[in-house]
Motif scaffolding. Structure first.
Motif, mmCIF file in Angstrom:
data_model
loop_
_atom_site.group_PDB
_atom_site.id
_atom_site.type_symbol
_atom_site.label_atom_id
_atom_site.label_comp_id
_atom_site.label_asym_id
_atom_site.label_seq_id
_atom_site.Cartn_x
_atom_site.Cartn_y
_atom_site.Cartn_z
ATOM 1 N N LEU A 1 52.214 21.938 -26.720
ATOM 2 C CA LEU A 1 53.851 21.931 -26.708
ATOM 3 C C LEU A 1 54.308 22.152 -25.303
ATOM 4 O O LEU A 1 55.209 21.465 -25.086
ATOM 5 N N ASP A 2 54.024 22.864 -24.679
ATOM 6 C CA ASP A 2 54.538 23.322 -23.422
ATOM 7 C C ASP A 2 54.500 22.057 -22.381
ATOM 8 O O ASP A 2 55.294 21.730 -21.654
ATOM 9 N N GLU A 3 53.375 21.700 -22.346
ATOM 10 C CA GLU A 3 52.889 20.463 -21.539
ATOM 11 C C GLU A 3 53.709 19.243 -21.846
ATOM 12 O O GLU A 3 54.332 18.809 -21.201
ATOM 13 N N VAL A 4 53.944 19.106 -23.121
ATOM 14 C CA VAL A 4 54.598 17.852 -23.639
ATOM 15 C C VAL A 4 56.205 18.137 -23.307
ATOM 16 O O VAL A 4 56.964 17.094 -22.727
ATOM 17 N N LYS A 5 56.685 19.103 -23.636
ATOM 18 C CA LYS A 5 58.060 19.607 -23.421
ATOM 19 C C LYS A 5 58.401 19.453 -21.912
ATOM 20 O O LYS A 5 59.229 18.906 -21.441
ATOM 21 N N SER A 6 57.549 19.854 -21.063
ATOM 22 C CA SER A 6 57.700 19.819 -19.683
ATOM 23 C C SER A 6 57.618 18.544 -19.095
ATOM 24 O O SER A 6 58.429 18.222 -18.256
ATOM 25 N N CYS A 7 56.688 17.648 -19.424
ATOM 26 C CA CYS A 7 56.729 16.260 -18.987
ATOM 27 C C CYS A 7 57.975 15.377 -19.387
ATOM 28 O O CYS A 7 58.663 14.694 -18.692
ATOM 29 N N ALA A 8 58.512 15.679 -20.934
ATOM 30 C CA ALA A 8 59.457 14.995 -21.259
ATOM 31 C C ALA A 8 60.729 15.457 -20.554
ATOM 32 O O ALA A 8 61.645 14.630 -20.512
ATOM 33 N N SER A 9 60.656 16.530 -20.159
ATOM 34 C CA SER A 9 62.361 17.091 -19.500
ATOM 35 C C SER A 9 62.309 16.501 -18.222
ATOM 36 O O SER A 9 63.277 16.682 -17.778
ATOM 37 N N SER A 10 61.245 16.039 -17.533
ATOM 38 C CA SER A 10 61.475 15.406 -16.170
ATOM 39 C C SER A 10 61.693 13.796 -16.427
ATOM 40 O O SER A 10 62.027 13.177 -15.108
ATOM 41 N N TRP A 11 61.602 13.304 -17.501
ATOM 42 C CA TRP A 11 62.126 11.912 -17.679
ATOM 43 C C TRP A 11 63.528 11.557 -17.487
ATOM 44 O O TRP A 11 64.252 12.466 -17.631
ATOM 45 N N LYS A 12 63.739 10.363 -17.153
ATOM 46 C CA LYS A 12 65.083 9.840 -16.893
ATOM 47 C C LYS A 12 65.388 8.702 -17.826
ATOM 48 O O LYS A 12 64.665 7.685 -17.489
#
Length: 75
Positions: free
Chosen positions: A41-52
């Motif tokens: 979950l931390d990995e998914v949230k981290s990746c999604a937070s960097s999307w534009k």
């Protein structure tokens, strides 16, 4: 965005479960099941937070709220 998150979760799950399996077999170390879940979950949230995202839709905002992802990706 929901489909992209699903694909990211699937990929992260396969990776972290494979990594956990190898750690237990070859290194005799492992995490508890909640530890692996938190890593995913931390990995998914981290990746999604960097999307534009260009699509500033209500549905995407709902997904961010459900997943507790920063709204800054819409700025």
């Amino acid at each position: 965005m929901r489909v992209t998150l699903f694909k990211l979760c699937l990929g992260a799950s396969v990776y972290y479960l494979w990594k956990e399996r190898n750690g237990r077999i070859f290194l005799q170390v492992g995490h508890e099941s909640t530890g692996v879940e938190k890593l995913i979950l931390d990995e998914v949230k981290s990746c999604a937070s960097s999307w534009k995202h260009d699509l500033k839709t209500l549905e995407n905002l709902r997904v961010c709220c459900e997943w507790r992802i920063s709204y800054s990706i819409f700025l």
